[in-house]
Design a protein around this motif. Structure first.
Motif, PDB file in Angstrom:
ATOM      1  N   HIS A  59     120.813  34.245   7.389  1.00 23.02           N
ATOM      2  CA  HIS A  59     121.013  32.886   7.896  1.00 23.02           C
ATOM      3  C   HIS A  59     120.768  31.796   6.861  1.00 23.02           C
ATOM      4  O   HIS A  59     120.864  30.616   7.178  1.00 23.02           O
ATOM      5  N   ARG A  60     120.469  32.168   5.645  1.00 21.23           N
ATOM      6  CA  ARG A  60     120.345  31.143   4.605  1.00 21.23           C
ATOM      7  C   ARG A  60     121.709  30.722   4.068  1.00 21.23           C
ATOM      8  O   ARG A  60     121.806  29.750   3.327  1.00 21.23           O
ATOM      9  N   LEU A  61     122.750  31.443   4.425  1.00 25.17           N
ATOM     10  CA  LEU A  61     124.091  31.062   4.011  1.00 25.17           C
ATOM     11  C   LEU A  61     124.575  29.872   4.828  1.00 25.17           C
ATOM     12  O   LEU A  61     124.327  29.791   6.037  1.00 25.17           O
ATOM     13  N   ALA A  62     125.268  28.949   4.171  1.00 25.88           N
ATOM     14  CA  ALA A  62     125.832  27.792   4.874  1.00 25.88           C
ATOM     15  C   ALA A  62     127.271  28.021   5.286  1.00 25.88           C
ATOM     16  O   ALA A  62     127.779  27.331   6.164  1.00 25.88           O
ATOM     17  N   ALA A  63     127.961  28.964   4.643  1.00 25.91           N
ATOM     18  CA  ALA A  63     129.357  29.242   4.978  1.00 25.91           C
ATOM     19  C   ALA A  63     129.719  30.604   4.411  1.00 25.91           C
ATOM     20  O   ALA A  63     129.046  31.125   3.510  1.00 25.91           O
ATOM     21  N   VAL A  64     130.790  31.192   4.956  1.00 25.98           N
ATOM     22  CA  VAL A  64     131.277  32.475   4.472  1.00 25.98           C
ATOM     23  C   VAL A  64     132.796  32.421   4.410  1.00 25.98           C
ATOM     24  O   VAL A  64     133.450  31.810   5.252  1.00 25.98           O
ATOM     25  N   ILE A  65     133.355  33.052   3.360  1.00 29.38           N
ATOM     26  CA  ILE A  65     134.806  33.067   3.141  1.00 29.38           C
ATOM     27  C   ILE A  65     135.237  34.515   2.957  1.00 29.38           C
ATOM     28  O   ILE A  65     134.665  35.245   2.137  1.00 29.38           O
ATOM     29  N   ALA A  66     136.233  34.944   3.725  1.00 31.43           N
ATOM     30  CA  ALA A  66     136.741  36.307   3.655  1.00 31.43           C
ATOM     31  C   ALA A  66     138.190  36.271   3.177  1.00 31.43           C
ATOM     32  O   ALA A  66     139.054  35.719   3.846  1.00 31.43           O
ATOM     33  N   VAL A  67     138.434  36.851   1.993  1.00 34.48           N
ATOM     34  CA  VAL A  67     139.776  36.860   1.402  1.00 34.48           C
ATOM     35  C   VAL A  67     140.085  38.286   0.958  1.00 34.48           C
ATOM     36  O   VAL A  67     139.571  38.718  -0.045  1.00 34.48           O
ATOM     37  N   ASP A  68     140.819  39.056   1.633  1.00 34.19           N
ATOM     38  CA  ASP A  68     141.325  38.889   2.974  1.00 34.19           C
ATOM     39  C   ASP A  68     140.241  39.227   3.983  1.00 34.19           C
ATOM     40  O   ASP A  68     139.346  39.991   3.669  1.00 34.19           O
ATOM     41  N   GLY A  69     140.390  38.695   5.179  1.00 29.93           N
ATOM     42  CA  GLY A  69     139.406  38.966   6.205  1.00 29.93           C
ATOM     43  C   GLY A  69     139.768  40.224   6.962  1.00 29.93           C
ATOM     44  O   GLY A  69     140.417  40.170   8.005  1.00 29.93           O
ATOM     45  N   LEU A  70     139.379  41.377   6.445  1.00 25.17           N
ATOM     46  CA  LEU A  70     139.703  42.642   7.100  1.00 25.17           C
ATOM     47  C   LEU A  70     138.944  42.755   8.419  1.00 25.17           C
ATOM     48  O   LEU A  70     137.751  42.482   8.487  1.00 25.17           O
ATOM     49  N   TYR A  71     139.632  43.184   9.450  1.00 25.64           N
ATOM     50  CA  TYR A  71     138.997  43.323  10.759  1.00 25.64           C
ATOM     51  C   TYR A  71     138.467  44.736  10.956  1.00 25.64           C
ATOM     52  O   TYR A  71     137.366  44.918  11.461  1.00 25.64           O
ATOM     53  N   ASP A  72     139.239  45.736  10.546  1.00 26.20           N
ATOM     54  CA  ASP A  72     138.863  47.109  10.841  1.00 26.20           C
ATOM     55  C   ASP A  72     139.342  48.022   9.730  1.00 26.20           C
ATOM     56  O   ASP A  72     140.484  48.481   9.727  1.00 26.20           O
ATOM     57  N   LEU A  73     138.493  48.292   8.750  1.00 27.76           N
ATOM     58  CA  LEU A  73     138.871  49.179   7.664  1.00 27.76           C
ATOM     59  C   LEU A  73     139.046  50.604   8.152  1.00 27.76           C
ATOM     60  O   LEU A  73     139.802  51.383   7.572  1.00 27.76           O
ATOM     61  N   GLY A  74     138.367  50.952   9.234  1.00 25.81           N
ATOM     62  CA  GLY A  74     138.516  52.294   9.780  1.00 25.81           C
ATOM     63  C   GLY A  74     139.931  52.599  10.214  1.00 25.81           C
ATOM     64  O   GLY A  74     140.338  53.763  10.255  1.00 25.81           O
ATOM     65  N   GLN A  75     140.713  51.564  10.547  1.00 26.26           N
ATOM     66  CA  GLN A  75     142.089  51.780  10.978  1.00 26.26           C
ATOM     67  C   GLN A  75     142.906  52.458   9.890  1.00 26.26           C
ATOM     68  O   GLN A  75     143.771  53.280  10.161  1.00 26.26           O
ATOM     69  N   THR A  76     142.624  52.120   8.619  1.00 29.81           N
ATOM     70  CA  THR A  76     143.375  52.731   7.529  1.00 29.81           C
ATOM     71  C   THR A  76     142.989  54.192   7.343  1.00 29.81           C
ATOM     72  O   THR A  76     143.766  54.969   6.790  1.00 29.81           O
TER      73      THR A  76
END
Length: 439
Positions: A247-264
């Motif tokens: 919770h010390r993070l002020a923001a997070v950026i996901a590039v790319d924002g993978l939802y489910d790596l298990g799908q692959t």
């Protein structure tokens, strides 16, 4: 996008395009990339290594001569390009039985990058070692100046196959130019720790990010109330996971924002996902072993991904690797986490990767097309990008490339401390567009 080079091998084209993408920040020269590609025999991995290694060696030798003659800027630029070319040379050598050329080319890439970093006057780029458990993680601290002024800070890490050095071209320099302090680092499973310490990927990424933030809080140029985390590629799974706990993070950026790596990991296994995961959990599944052998025999992309995956995950067979990947699904956590309590920017690239790889970016309950029509009364309209994102993942807001609709991300952070166990509320910087009445 049309494959301008290597028309019959998307792997070679994608990695060539990757080098071209680094031209903007000095990581490649267009002529050097094209001339190197022209010498490579398509689909011949030894040829790929030989030609990129030769280009890297020539460019680094020229940089050494420039430095000896006192031409520091020319030397810096040459070392930067050589670093990226060495990285490209060793890319297809990854595997559980590591090719010795892999270690040598990787070490040369790091050496060239550090030589370039030492020649920068602005920004200052300092190699650092971040305390982590009983060892350290390698990284680079970018400071805008020597004033010691606290600045908003960006932590960057790569994903499945990228390096901390490559992050220089992927956004570290761009962030410094815009007033940020930047820490780019390699975590467990990433090249530095994997090559030299044998550390492999772990799903509980908060246990990696927490000591990184502890380290940053000792740096005068870091504003502790405005620290953001950016994860690239598979880092788009790891970064939001870490942000759910840290919770010390002020923001997070996901590039790319993978939802489910298990799908692959289950897409080529016979049967539905439930049946595939049952086979993965079984002590013995000959049909699964046979299916994976067939995949590796006919699909070079899958073969590279499985060999590299075994190397970075620390397993010795493809089935064991396949069993690990579903653990990275956001609903399969080993302990409970609140939804990400920070402003979150999720970016999606263009359709360069093959379709199955892109499928992991999308939650399965959503339509294939993000602009799919939805019903409002008797009329249909395209689903607004941000509203689609809200349905897609309520705690991860998707900001698409539309500059008039999306203001720059501002790292805001409340000053009041929050009690342990209580979630902090952050003002949203990505809001849904105003509703429009249908006529």
């Amino acid at each position: 996008m049309k494959q301008l080079l290597f028309p019959n091998n998307i792997q070679f084209w994608y990695e060539t395009l990757r080098s071209m993408s680094h031209i903007a920040y000095g990581g490649a020269d267009f002529g050097e990339v094209v001339s190197t590609a022209a010498r490579i025999t398509e689909s011949d991995y030894d040829s790929w290594y030989t030609e990129w290694f030769a280009t890297a060696g020539r460019v680094s030798a020229e940089a050494e001569k420039a430095l000896a003659a006192g031409h520091r800027v020319s030397a810096r630029d040459g070392f930067l390009r050589a670093s990226n070319y060495y990285r490209s040379a060793e890319f297809f050598l990854h595997g559980k039985d590591c090719d010795p050329r892999h270690d040598h080319a990787y070490d040369r890439s790091v050496e060239c990058f550090k030589a370039a970093a030492a020649l920068y006057t602005h920004p200052r780029i300092e190699p650092v070692l971040i305390p982590y458990e009983n060892t350290t993680l390698p990284g680079y601290l970018y400071r805008g100046d020597d004033s010691g002024t606290p600045r908003p800070t960006l932590i960057m890490h790569n994903g499945f196959d990228g390096t901390a050095e490559e992050l220089h071209f992927f956004g570290a320099m761009a962030a410094v130019e815009r007033g940020y302090t930047v820490l780019a680092f390699d975590g467990p499973g990433m090249p530095g720790p994997r090559h030299h310490q044998g550390l492999v990927f772990r799903p509980d990424w908060e246990n990696v990010i927490t000591p990184v933030i502890d380290f940053l809080e000792t740096i005068p140029e870091v504003d502790n109330s405005r620290i953001a985390l950016l994860g690239l590629s598979m880092g788009g799974v790891l970064a939001p996971r870490a942000a759910a706990f840290e919770h010390r993070l002020a923001a997070v950026i996901a590039v790319d924002g993978l939802y489910d790596l298990g799908q692959t990991s289950v897409r080529n296994i016979p049967g539905d996902r439930e049946e595939a995961e049952r086979l993965l959990r079984a002590d013995s599944a000959p049909e699964l072993d046979a299916a994976i052998d067939q995949i590796m025999a006919k699909d070079p992309i899958a073969r590279w991904a499985l060999n590299h995956g075994m190397y970075v995950m620390g397993v010795d067979t493809p089935p064991r690797l396949q069993r690990l990947l579903p653990r990275l699904h956001p609903r399969r956590r080993d302990r409970r986490a609140d939804p990400v309590p920070h402003p979150c920017l999720r970016r999606r690239g263009g359709h360069v990767l093959p379709g199955p790889a892109r499928a992991a970016l999308r939650p399965p309950h959503l339509p294939q097309d993000p602009h799919a029509l939805h019903r409002r009364g008797r009329r249909r309209r395209p689903l607004p990008p941000r509203r689609h994102a809200s349905r897609q993942c309520p705690h991860l807001r998707l900001a698409r490339r539309h500059p008039r609709q999306h203001p720059p991300l501002t790292l805001t952070h409340p000053t009041a401390p929050h009690p342990a166990g209580h979630r902090r509320e952050h003002p949203s910087v990505l809001r849904d567009p105003p509703k429009r009445r249908l006529r």
